[in-house]
Design an enzyme around this catalytic site. Structure first.
Site, short mmCIF file in Angstrom:
data_model
loop_
_atom_site.label_atom_id
_atom_site.label_comp_id
_atom_site.label_asym_id
_atom_site.label_seq_id
_atom_site.Cartn_x
_atom_site.Cartn_y
_atom_site.Cartn_z
N GLY A 13 0.90 -1.14 0.03
CA GLY A 13 0.04 0.09 0.03
C GLY A 13 0.63 1.28 0.03
CG ASN A 91 1.30 1.48 4.92
OD1 ASN A 91 1.04 2.25 5.65
ND2 ASN A 91 0.91 1.65 3.62
CB SER A 143 -3.83 1.50 14.36
OG SER A 143 -4.64 2.29 14.86
CE1 TYR A 156 -7.47 -0.10 10.65
CE2 TYR A 156 -7.65 1.16 12.48
CZ TYR A 156 -7.02 0.93 11.41
OH TYR A 156 -5.98 1.79 11.25
CB ALA A 158 -10.06 -7.73 16.16
CB ALA A 159 -7.16 -6.30 11.85
CE LYS A 160 -4.33 -1.22 11.00
NZ LYS A 160 -3.03 -1.46 10.12
CB ILE A 189 -1.39 9.69 10.50
CG1 ILE A 189 -0.86 8.94 11.65
CG2 ILE A 189 -0.22 10.41 9.40
CD1 ILE A 189 0.08 9.90 12.73
P1 NAI Z 1 -4.66 5.00 2.98
O1 NAI Z 1 -5.86 4.61 2.76
O2 NAI Z 1 -4.39 6.34 2.38
O3 NAI Z 1 -3.41 3.88 2.50
C1 NAI Z 1 -3.75 2.68 2.63
C2 NAI Z 1 -3.05 1.89 1.32
O4 NAI Z 1 -3.10 0.57 1.49
C3 NAI Z 1 -3.67 2.72 0.06
O5 NAI Z 1 -2.63 2.70 -0.85
C4 NAI Z 1 -4.57 1.36 -0.38
O6 NAI Z 1 -4.77 1.27 -1.68
C5 NAI Z 1 -3.56 0.22 0.14
N1 NAI Z 1 -4.36 -1.12 0.47
C6 NAI Z 1 -5.65 -1.20 0.63
N2 NAI Z 1 -6.05 -2.59 0.68
C7 NAI Z 1 -4.70 -3.11 0.07
C8 NAI Z 1 -4.68 -4.49 -0.53
N3 NAI Z 1 -5.36 -5.46 -0.33
N4 NAI Z 1 -3.38 -4.95 -1.17
C9 NAI Z 1 -2.51 -3.79 -1.17
N5 NAI Z 1 -2.62 -2.54 -0.81
C10 NAI Z 1 -3.93 -2.19 -0.07
O7 NAI Z 1 -4.33 5.02 4.52
P2 NAI Z 1 -3.26 5.60 5.59
O8 NAI Z 1 -3.84 6.33 6.46
O9 NAI Z 1 -2.11 5.96 4.57
O10 NAI Z 1 -2.95 4.31 6.35
C11 NAI Z 1 -1.63 3.53 6.15
C12 NAI Z 1 -1.65 2.37 7.25
O11 NAI Z 1 -1.49 3.09 8.42
C13 NAI Z 1 -2.88 1.44 7.17
O12 NAI Z 1 -2.58 0.13 7.71
C14 NAI Z 1 -3.69 2.32 8.38
O13 NAI Z 1 -4.51 1.28 9.08
C15 NAI Z 1 -2.51 2.55 9.28
N6 NAI Z 1 -2.82 3.51 10.34
C16 NAI Z 1 -3.37 4.75 9.88
C17 NAI Z 1 -3.64 5.92 10.83
C18 NAI Z 1 -4.22 7.21 10.30
O14 NAI Z 1 -4.61 7.95 11.04
N7 NAI Z 1 -4.32 7.50 9.05
C19 NAI Z 1 -3.68 5.64 12.21
C20 NAI Z 1 -3.10 4.32 12.33
C21 NAI Z 1 -2.71 3.46 11.43
#
Ligand code: NAI
Length: 247
Positions: A13, A91, A143, A156, A158-160, A189
């Site tokens: 991602g 990620n 997270s 979410y 549970a997964a994290k 974030i």
């Molecule tokens: P985002 O939605 O901007 O990015 C997530 C990325 O994962 C996207 O590029 C998406 O296309 C990709 N993705 C989703 N399903 C996929 C799959 N099956 N295979 C490959 N890629 C896939 O979200 P963000 O905020 O950048 O999050 C990144 C990570 O950080 C995630 O794991 C999220 O749970 C975690 N996170 C984010 C927080 C936030 O406040 N934004 C807080 C805590 C954790």
């Protein structure tokens, strides 16, 4: 301190949000980056073009990391292209928020599959390569919600939280190798994921954060750089980057 120049990293991602910041930070250190995406092809290609125009080495690979075969193809493609894998940043993540009463089994499964089962998929495929590295790093983006819980987020959370248990157990199993395994637990974030939250709720969240602001994706990327460069003796840990929201 590990010299990152010439190392190879896969960021799942990695085209948008936190993943984009991590990809960019690693590439600027001279790391050859494999940017995994599922559906964001345009964003992935635009990021590759930008990084290559700045003299970095970057390559995009489509794969749904919740599927074992596709995760294997991702790792194979990275090895074919760059000959090795030193760093994996798990990620990729999604939310499908519903209160538990309304949570369908499908929304449970999809969130567990993408956030948690993807760790089985990428790790099982990469182990033969990453254990050959002189400084292997597996970093799982968990997270704050896995630590504190979140309303409407049983799936979410549970997964994290599961990602953290996975991290600690794999860290123990790999401690005799040069591979460290750690989790980063971001707070709120400022990415698309948080932009989806209604403005009134965003204001309530900021009011509760001791630092009184959302974090920037680049602040998570700095944690990744620390673990990759200076983290040889850091393994099985959760690095909280959350503005003091959970201690
Ligand atoms: P985002 O939605 O901007 O990015 C997530 C990325 O994962 C996207 O590029 C998406 O296309 C990709 N993705 C989703 N399903 C996929 C799959 N099956 N295979 C490959 N890629 C896939 O979200 P963000 O905020 O950048 O999050 C990144 C990570 O950080 C995630 O794991 C999220 O749970 C975690 N996170 C984010 C927080 C936030 O406040 N934004 C807080 C805590 C954790």
């Amino acid at each position: 301190m590990v010299q990152l120049q010439g190392k190879v990293a896969i960021v799942t991602g990695g085209a948008k949000g936190i993943g984009e910041a991590i990809t960019t930070a690693l590439a600027k250190e001279g790391v050859k980056v494999v940017i995994n995406y599922n559906s964001s092809q345009d964003a992935a290609q635009a990021l590759v073009n930008k990084l290559v125009s700045e003299g970095c080495e970057a390559y995009a690979v489509q794969a749904d990391v919740s599927k074992l075969e596709e995760a294997r193809t991702l790792i194979d493609e990275a090895v074919k292209r760059f000959g090795q894998v030193d760093i994996v940043i798990n990620n990729a993540g999604i939310t499908r928020d519903r209160t538990f009463k309304k949570l369908s089994r499908e929304d449970w499964d999809r969130v567990i599959d993408v956030n948690l089962s993807s760790l089985y998929n990428t790790t099982s495929a990469v182990l033969p390569y990453i254990t050959e590295s002189e400084a292997g790093r597996i970093i799982n983006i968990s997270s704050i919600i896995g630590q504190s819980g979140g309303f409407g987020q049983t799936n979410y959370a549970a997964a994290k939280a599961g990602m953290v248990g996975f991290t600690k157990s794999l860290a123990l199993e790999l401690a005799r190798t040069n591979v460290t395994v750690n989790a980063i637990c971001p707070g709120f974030i400022d990415t698309e994921m948080v932009a989806e939250v209604p403005e009134a709720v965003r204001e309530q969240i900021v009011a509760k954060i001791p630092k009184k602001r959302f974090g920037a994706p680049e602040e998570i990327a700095k944690g990744v750089l620390y673990l990759c460069r200076d983290g040889a003796y850091v393994t099985g840990q959760q690095l909280n980057i959350n503005g003091g929201l959970y201690m």
